[in-house]
Design a protein around this motif. Sequence first.
Motif, PDB file in Angstrom:
ATOM      1  N   THR A 272      -1.439 -10.296  -5.150  1.00 28.95           N
ATOM      2  CA  THR A 272      -2.685 -11.013  -5.412  1.00 28.95           C
ATOM      3  C   THR A 272      -3.851 -10.335  -4.696  1.00 28.95           C
ATOM      4  O   THR A 272      -3.683  -9.713  -3.656  1.00 28.95           O
ATOM      5  CB  THR A 272      -2.608 -12.478  -4.939  1.00 28.95           C
ATOM      6  N   ARG A 273      -5.026 -10.504  -5.296  1.00 31.91           N
ATOM      7  CA  ARG A 273      -6.238  -9.887  -4.764  1.00 31.91           C
ATOM      8  C   ARG A 273      -6.722 -10.756  -3.621  1.00 31.91           C
ATOM      9  O   ARG A 273      -7.354 -11.787  -3.813  1.00 31.91           O
ATOM     10  CB  ARG A 273      -7.244  -9.869  -5.910  1.00 31.91           C
TER      11      ARG A 273
ATOM     12  N   SER B 151      -4.192  -7.654   3.725  1.00 32.64           N
ATOM     13  CA  SER B 151      -2.980  -7.095   3.109  1.00 32.64           C
ATOM     14  C   SER B 151      -1.754  -7.953   3.443  1.00 32.64           C
ATOM     15  O   SER B 151      -0.841  -8.072   2.645  1.00 32.64           O
ATOM     16  CB  SER B 151      -2.749  -5.661   3.594  1.00 32.64           C
TER      17      SER B 151
ATOM     18  N   TYR C 250      -6.605  -2.071  -0.864  1.00 31.56           N
ATOM     19  CA  TYR C 250      -5.941  -2.787  -1.969  1.00 31.56           C
ATOM     20  C   TYR C 250      -5.683  -1.848  -3.138  1.00 31.56           C
ATOM     21  O   TYR C 250      -6.582  -1.144  -3.584  1.00 31.56           O
ATOM     22  CB  TYR C 250      -6.829  -3.954  -2.410  1.00 31.56           C
ATOM     23  N   GLU C 251      -4.414  -1.833  -3.604  1.00 31.87           N
ATOM     24  CA  GLU C 251      -4.036  -0.910  -4.687  1.00 31.87           C
ATOM     25  C   GLU C 251      -3.750  -1.640  -5.986  1.00 31.87           C
ATOM     26  O   GLU C 251      -3.148  -1.076  -6.900  1.00 31.87           O
ATOM     27  CB  GLU C 251      -2.777  -0.118  -4.271  1.00 31.87           C
ATOM     28  N   GLY C 252      -4.070  -2.919  -6.028  1.00 31.38           N
ATOM     29  CA  GLY C 252      -3.775  -3.690  -7.233  1.00 31.38           C
ATOM     30  C   GLY C 252      -2.380  -4.285  -7.235  1.00 31.38           C
ATOM     31  O   GLY C 252      -1.939  -4.858  -8.228  1.00 31.38           O
ATOM     32  N   ILE C 253      -1.671  -4.140  -6.107  1.00 30.24           N
ATOM     33  CA  ILE C 253      -0.322  -4.722  -6.028  1.00 30.24           C
ATOM     34  C   ILE C 253      -0.437  -6.103  -5.384  1.00 30.24           C
ATOM     35  O   ILE C 253      -1.046  -6.256  -4.332  1.00 30.24           O
ATOM     36  CB  ILE C 253       0.598  -3.818  -5.180  1.00 30.24           C
TER      37      ILE C 253
ATOM     38  N   THR D 113       0.832  -1.211   0.000  1.00 32.74           N
ATOM     39  CA  THR D 113       0.000   0.000   0.000  1.00 32.74           C
ATOM     40  C   THR D 113       0.868   1.263   0.000  1.00 32.74           C
ATOM     41  O   THR D 113       0.732   2.120   0.882  1.00 32.74           O
ATOM     42  CB  THR D 113      -0.941   0.007   1.234  1.00 32.74           C
TER      43      THR D 113
END
Length: 565
Positions: free
Chosen positions: A400-401, A405, A395-398, A256
Amino acid sequence: MNLSDNALKVLEKRYLGKDEAGVVRENPEQMFRRIADAIASSNSQSSEREFLAEEYYRFMASLDFLPNSPTIMNAGRPLGQLSACFVLPVGDSMPEIFDTVKATALIHQTGGGTGFSFSRLRPKGAVVRSTGGQASGPVSFMKVINASTDAIKQGGTRRGANMGILRVDHPDILEFIDCKMDLTQVTNFNISVAITDVFMQAVKEDGEYDLIAPHNGEVVGRLRAREVFDKIAHNAWANGEPGLFFIDTANRANPTPSRWTYEATNPCGEQVLGPYESCNLGSINLERHVRSSATGKPEVDWERLGRSVYLAVRFLDNVVDANRFPIPELAAVNQGTRRIGLGIMGFARLLMRLEIPYDSEEGLEMAEKVMSFIRDEAERTSQDLAKVHGPFPYYEGIGTRKRNSHLLTIAPTGTISMIADTSSGCEPEFSIIWYKNVMDGTHLPYTLEMFEIVARREGFWSDGLAEKIVQNHGSCRGLSEVPEKWQKVFATAHDIAPRWHVRMQAAFQKYIDAAVSKTINLPQEATVEDVEDAYLLSFELGCKGITVYRDGSRHNQVLNLGTNA
Ligand code: ADP
C-alpha cells in the motif's frame, strides 16, 4: 504523575538531565515536556505543533506510550539521535571495514544498537591481492568491533549492543557458530546464523549444501545440513546462542528490493534493516487500554487503543524528521524509507486482566485481535499521511502507498517497560515475584501486585504464599492452595511450553511488517531436540527468526528468579 519507585530509579540513573557535577536537574514532567516539544516541532504549522506537543506530553506522561530509550535520552538535546536500531554494511576491504568501525562508535555514543552481516567478507585464509597475505576472516573483524565497543561506554552509562550475522553457506560458518562458546569472547555481540530456504530443505531431506566464498562466488566445500543444524541447536541449548535469522523469509517481505536485499538485523532481532537503515521505536502500553464493560467484566478499550495507535504513528513519523544522525548516509536512508517501529508492551498484563492464560488458544486469539487492530489503524494513519506528504521516497509501488516503509514491530522494551511498570513487549511475566538486575548490579524487587489483589479478593492469599511462590521457581502453577483457574491465568515464562512461546511469536508476526523480539524459554531439563523442534516450528509458522534460552544455562542472567537473586 504515576511513576513507581523502580521507574524513578531508572529515570534518575539514565534519562533525567544532569548538570556537569552529575546532579539531576530535570524532573519527569520536564523530561516528557522536553521530548514532546522536540518531536512536535517537526510539524510545519504552529497550531498543529502546539496541539501535538500537548497531546504527546499527555500520551507519555500517562504511560500509555513510550518511545525507545535514545528518544527519551536525546530529544531536545545536543546529540538529537533518536533511533535504537541500526544496520551497517561490512564491505570486503580494509577501508570499508574501518569506516564501519568508526560509524559504529559514533552510533554507540548516542545509545543506538548496531547490527552487521559479515557474510560479504572473504573467508579466513583467502588471498588478499594487495598484500599477498591471507585474509583473517569474519570472526576476526567481529573481534575488532567488539574491542572498540568495549572502549566506548554509551553516554557514560551503557555499553553498546551489537548483532553479528553470518550466512549459513559462508565457508567460515562452523567457526562462527562456535565463536561465543568461550563466554569471554565477543561479549558485546549477539550472534545469529542467516538461514536460507535451501538449507532448511537440506535439513529436511538430510542432504548436503554448498559453502560459497562470497568474494568470487566459488563453491569451496559442502556440509551436511543436519550436522550444522545440530551444532547450532547444541550451542543455543548450552548458552542461548547463536539465534536463527530466516533471511529468505525476511526478504520475501522486502518492500524496496531494488534498493537492497536484507542481510542483517538490529541487536534484538525485531528490525530487519537495509545497509545504513535505522528505526525509531515506540510502544503502546496495553495494560493501560483496559476498561470495565457494562457487566463489570474487564475488556479491551478499543476506542482508546485506536486513538493511541493514531497518535503513536504521528509521533514516530515526526521522530523521523526530528532525528539527527552522526553520519550523512544514515540521514539519507532514514528519509528514504521513513521506517517506524510501533509495538506494544504489557501484553501479558493485559491477558491477566482479561483472565486469559498466555498459553491457550484464547491467548493466541487475543494476540491476533489486538495486533490486527493495531495494524489496521496504523496503516490507515500512514496512508492518510501519504495523501498529504506523499509516500516514503523509496516507495517502489509494492504494497500500500503509505508514508512509512514499515510501521510495526515488537521490541523487547527492556528499559521502557520498567519506566511504565508493566510486562515487557509480548513476553509473559518471568515470575510472580522476582528480582530484576537493572544496571551496575543493582537488584530491584518486583512483586506482581495484580496477583496479590486477585488472591486476596478470591480468598486464597496467605502470608506464606509469597515464599512458596519464590520456592516454586517464581510460579504459582502446581500450588494446591491456588485455584486452577488462577494457576492458568498467572502463567510465567517457565510454565509455558516452548511450542506455546513459538506460536505466540508467530501469532504476532502475522500482522507485523518488521519482526518480533521474543525469547523462547526452555526448562533447564530441555534437550537439544527440544531446541530443534522450536526451530522447525518457528520456520514453518513464518517467524523471521528465533532465539531460545534454556533456564540456568548462563550464569549472568538479566532476569533473576527470586530464589537465586
Ligand atoms: P528500550 O526499552 O531501552 O527502549 P529495548 O529493550 O526495547 O530498548 O531495545 C530496543 C533496541 O534498542 C534493541 O533491539 C537494540 O537495537 C537497542 N538496544 C537495546 N539495548 C541497547 C544497548 N545497551 N546499547 C545499544 N542499543 C541497545
